[in-house]
Design an enzyme around this catalytic site. Sequence first.
Site, PDB file in Angstrom:
ATOM      1  N   HIS A 100      -6.637 -13.348  -8.058  1.00  0.00           N
ATOM      2  CA  HIS A 100      -7.545 -11.954  -7.507  1.00  0.00           C
ATOM      3  C   HIS A 100      -8.687 -12.086  -7.552  1.00  0.00           C
ATOM      4  O   HIS A 100      -8.980 -12.547  -8.854  1.00  0.00           O
ATOM      5  CB  HIS A 100      -6.999 -10.436  -7.101  1.00  0.00           C
ATOM      6  CG  HIS A 100      -6.773 -10.196  -6.191  1.00  0.00           C
ATOM      7  ND1 HIS A 100      -8.577  -9.303  -6.418  1.00  0.00           N
ATOM      8  CD2 HIS A 100      -6.876  -9.763  -5.268  1.00  0.00           C
ATOM      9  CE1 HIS A 100      -9.014  -8.655  -5.359  1.00  0.00           C
ATOM     10  NE2 HIS A 100      -8.074  -8.661  -4.771  1.00  0.00           N
ATOM     11  N   LYS A 147       0.790  -1.121  -0.363  1.00  0.00           N
ATOM     12  CA  LYS A 147       0.251  -0.038  -0.304  1.00  0.00           C
ATOM     13  C   LYS A 147       0.705   0.795  -0.286  1.00  0.00           C
ATOM     14  O   LYS A 147       2.016   1.120   0.671  1.00  0.00           O
ATOM     15  CB  LYS A 147      -0.802   0.150   1.386  1.00  0.00           C
ATOM     16  CG  LYS A 147      -1.966  -0.952   1.642  1.00  0.00           C
ATOM     17  CD  LYS A 147      -2.896  -1.143   0.733  1.00  0.00           C
ATOM     18  CE  LYS A 147      -4.036  -2.479   0.648  1.00  0.00           C
ATOM     19  NZ  LYS A 147      -4.622  -2.963   0.061  1.00  0.00           N
TER      20      LYS A 147
END
Length: 475
Positions: free
Chosen positions: A294, A175
């Site tokens: 994902h 992140k």
Amino acid sequence: MSPKTETKASVGFKAGVKDYRLTYYTPEYETLATDILAAFRVTPQPGVPPEEAGAAVAAESSTGTWTTVWTDGLTSLDRYKGRCYHIEPVAGEENQYIAYVAYPLDLFEEGSVTNMFTSIVGNVFGFKALRALRLEDLRIPPAYSKTFQGPPHGIQVERDKLNKYGRPLLGCTIKPKLGLSAKNYGRAVYECLRGGLDFTKDDENVNSQPFMRWRDRFLFCAEAIYKAQAETGEIKGHYLNATAGTSEEMMKRAVCARELGVPIVMHDYLTGGFTANTSLAHYCRDNGLLLHIHRAMHAVIDRQRNHGIHFRVLAKALRMSGGDHIHAGTVVGKLEGERDVTLGFVDLLRDDFIEKDRSRGIYFTQDWVSMPGVLPVASGGIHVWHMPALTEIFGDDSVLQFGGGTLGHPWGNAPGAVANRVALEACVQARNEGRDLAREGNEVIREASKWSPELAAACEVWKEIKFEFEAMDVL
């Protein structure tokens, strides 16, 4: 509405429109071991009988159309048609039913999830006679599942490649997900891996944007992996997202990852598509790469209780198409996932043979016939206080992935990784000693934090963070 179909030329062609149920509702039918079975949650329009609604689903997802056609006489519809063989009301719901449909195996191309879904859910969901329709589950017969490669490697081969046993694997999504330069991104990867994580991860929408082109990211991440491995003596990995605008570009990125010698790549299997995913899975097996999956976009398809496709179906499809990891919710974090439902599809991902169990949403017994299993990934809004529950819920064969729960540590990325590794090791040791993590988990974390200042700092930062919202999709 649809025809009553006669398949003998001697009968002659009779034009017209007749009820679907005259041909496609067959309660006397005994399913075959080779049939693909589907359980649909059907909400008919007012005035449409449930038998007609169930038969309409069977017809429109197999051989039927809205009127009699003369070419029906040129084939055997008894051989090829889908059949609604059972209907039951949904308890507690008005005018809602579970319709069970059997499809002959010859309707489907071997080894093609794309074709299977195009047939079963490709057109019928827009049918006007239905207010809503949801595919709850599929039974994939061994005769069909054996036409698929499945996961590139599977759980045991992955553990052997990584030389890591007896505990869940630890990961972290880097992140902020967008905006970092490739060099700063690689630095974050290195710090997390050096601190004790097994994997770091590209977020699902990290592809090849102007601020960080894919090749630059791959190179800096490979450098980070090798440096962290040299310092820790452990095998490390980073999920390099190969998802791209074309299948050719996706494969080019996977080839680059292989040439760099990294252990794992990643794909967004729903946005990228099943055809591309299956191609990538075959490449990964042939070239020794693990494949992380994902599920970006899944909630658009599976979150509404009455319409769409349940994730357990998407999970089965992924196991056939191919992937070694897939995101599966957390139960305790920020993302949707009720416990019994989640554990139901986690078993469908990992186990060889799964018994029918309606208490966990499993409508059919599923036999995968030794197809390799897929590691479920718990990711989304989790931190060190969740570690006991995650260890207890998912067990050893899982990946626990902390993004903000690593990079949000007040002392930095590496201390965040240390905190998570210490918490995990403490929980695994406590479990192995026979302690009840569901009841004693917080105490286990407090005891471990006395010997780890990094864990103590993490415990203080996230002691009040909870995501307590009722799940939308419950049994």
